[in-house]
Scaffold this motif. Structure first.
Motif, short mmCIF file in Angstrom:
data_model
loop_
_atom_site.label_atom_id
_atom_site.label_comp_id
_atom_site.label_asym_id
_atom_site.label_seq_id
_atom_site.Cartn_x
_atom_site.Cartn_y
_atom_site.Cartn_z
N ARG A 22 0.82 -1.22 0.00
CA ARG A 22 0.00 0.00 0.00
C ARG A 22 0.86 1.27 0.00
O ARG A 22 0.41 2.32 -0.41
CB ARG A 22 -0.93 -0.01 1.22
CG ARG A 22 -1.94 -1.15 1.18
CD ARG A 22 -2.73 -1.16 2.47
NE ARG A 22 -4.05 -0.63 2.29
CZ ARG A 22 -4.82 -0.21 3.30
NH1 ARG A 22 -4.37 -0.21 4.53
NH2 ARG A 22 -6.04 0.25 3.07
N ARG A 63 -6.31 -3.97 -5.76
CA ARG A 63 -6.74 -4.23 -4.39
C ARG A 63 -5.86 -5.33 -3.81
O ARG A 63 -5.40 -6.21 -4.55
CB ARG A 63 -8.22 -4.61 -4.34
CG ARG A 63 -8.53 -5.88 -5.06
CD ARG A 63 -10.00 -5.95 -5.44
NE ARG A 63 -10.26 -7.30 -5.93
CZ ARG A 63 -9.86 -7.73 -7.14
NH1 ARG A 63 -9.23 -6.94 -7.98
NH2 ARG A 63 -10.11 -8.98 -7.51
N LEU A 123 -4.61 1.69 -1.23
CA LEU A 123 -5.32 0.62 -1.94
C LEU A 123 -6.29 -0.06 -0.97
O LEU A 123 -5.95 -0.26 0.19
CB LEU A 123 -4.34 -0.46 -2.42
CG LEU A 123 -3.20 -0.06 -3.35
CD1 LEU A 123 -2.41 -1.30 -3.74
CD2 LEU A 123 -3.73 0.64 -4.58
N PRO A 124 -7.47 -0.44 -1.45
CA PRO A 124 -8.38 -1.20 -0.58
C PRO A 124 -7.77 -2.56 -0.25
O PRO A 124 -7.03 -3.13 -1.06
CB PRO A 124 -9.64 -1.36 -1.43
CG PRO A 124 -9.26 -1.05 -2.82
CD PRO A 124 -8.01 -0.22 -2.79
N GLU A 176 -8.54 -6.49 1.68
CA GLU A 176 -9.45 -7.46 2.30
C GLU A 176 -8.55 -8.43 3.06
O GLU A 176 -7.60 -8.96 2.48
CB GLU A 176 -10.21 -8.18 1.17
CG GLU A 176 -11.19 -9.21 1.64
CD GLU A 176 -11.79 -10.01 0.46
OE1 GLU A 176 -12.55 -10.94 0.73
OE2 GLU A 176 -11.46 -9.70 -0.70
#
Ligand SMILES: C[S@@+](CC[C@H](N)C(=O)[O-])C[C@H]1O[C@@H](n2cnc3c(N)ncnc32)[C@H](O)[C@@H]1O
Ligand SMILES: O=C(O)C(=O)C[C@]1(C(=O)O)C=C[C@@H](O)C=C1
Length: 247
Positions: A76, A85, A114-115, A117
């Motif tokens: 990131r 992502r 950046l997203p 998860e």
């Protein structure tokens, strides 16, 4: 990141239990990995720099065996491609919980990251999405040896042209004298980082059943067998190395 010093193996344990990525390890992990893996901070930061060269717009970037998310944070910091992502995955609930807290803290300090998860799950059961970067930073060595080729084959199939797998591992050496020398030098590194002889010996007993390093040649041959076209070592410090594998 937690600054708690790693004293997990400082007292005599009698029977040393097998190493596990549990709550106790999570609390001291940043200190443990920095004092145990020569070159770790350099590898993590430059993994972000390298990833930025391979990342392509609108693709997934994987951090497999993400622990506390050090690699995810480096991705990131460095990757600037649009629409990427990060998918971080680890099967230790304790690691995942703390990783999410650290990433929330990163979110609150920086804009336009950046997203990401974070998945609590087994890499071996993961359905990979098309990816431009897959990072495995000291994780493959904890996967059962007979499952490594299949996992790398699935990673290769998920990788898009122009992407890369970046694989860091502790190395074994095929020549017995070379192996003994590099092991001694690694012990000297740990001693210089403040670990006692007892801590070093008990940690060795704890990991010997759960972590099975391969030689550089075994890595190269297996990556080629998995369908990668090129294997380029980009970093080595003592018995720890990092490789770029191209699809
Ligand atoms: C040495 S740590 C990785 C360090 C981390 N990548 C970093 O750079 O800070 C190995 C991690 O892999 C995870 N792991 C081991 N086997 C796994 C599996 N089958 N699926 C998911 N995670 C796994 C462990 O829980 C642990 O957090
Ligand atoms: O302490 C050692 O000798 C190691 O091999 C270091 C190592 C690793 O390579 O992942 C082993 C377990 C811990 O997760 C931290 C570091």
């Amino acid at each position: 990141m937690s600054k708690e010093p790693d004293r997990l193996f400082a007292q005599p344990l009698g029977q040393v239990p097998d190493f596990a990525f549990n709550e106790d390890v999570v609390r001291v992990f940043p200190d443990m990995i920095k004092r145990s893996v020569p070159g770790y901070p350099t590898i993590v930061e430059n993994l972000g720099v390298l990833a930025a060269q391979f990342a392509q717009p609108n693709t997934a970037l994987y951090d497999l065996g993400s622990s506390l998310g050090a690699v995810t944070q480096a991705l990131r910091r460095h990757v600037r491609s649009d629409g990427c992502r990060v998918i971080a995955i680890d099967n230790s609930a304790a690691m995942v919980e703390r990783c999410r807290q650290y990433l929330n803290a990163q979110d609150s300090m920086f804009q336009e990251l950046l997203p990401v998860e974070v998945i609590e799950g087994d890499i071996l059961a993961l359905e990979f999405q098309p990816a431009s970067v897959v990072a495995m930073n000291f994780t493959l060595q904890f996967i059962a040896p007979e499952q490594r080729l299949e996992l790398l084959t699935r990673i290769r199939q998920a990788l898009l042209p122009g992407g890369a797998l970046i694989l860091s591992e502790k190395l074994r050496f095929e020549d017995a004298d070379e192996h003994a020398l590099l092991t001694d030098l690694h012990v000297a590194f740990k001693r210089a980082n403040g670990y006692s002889e007892l801590e070093i010996a008990q940690k060795r007993s704890a990991i010997e059943n759960v972590m099975k390093p391969d030689s550089l040649e075994e890595h190269r041959q297996r990556l080629l067998a998995a369908g990668f076209s090129k294997v380029l070592p980009w970093f080595q410090c003592l018995n720890f190395a990092s490789l770029i594998a191209l699809p």
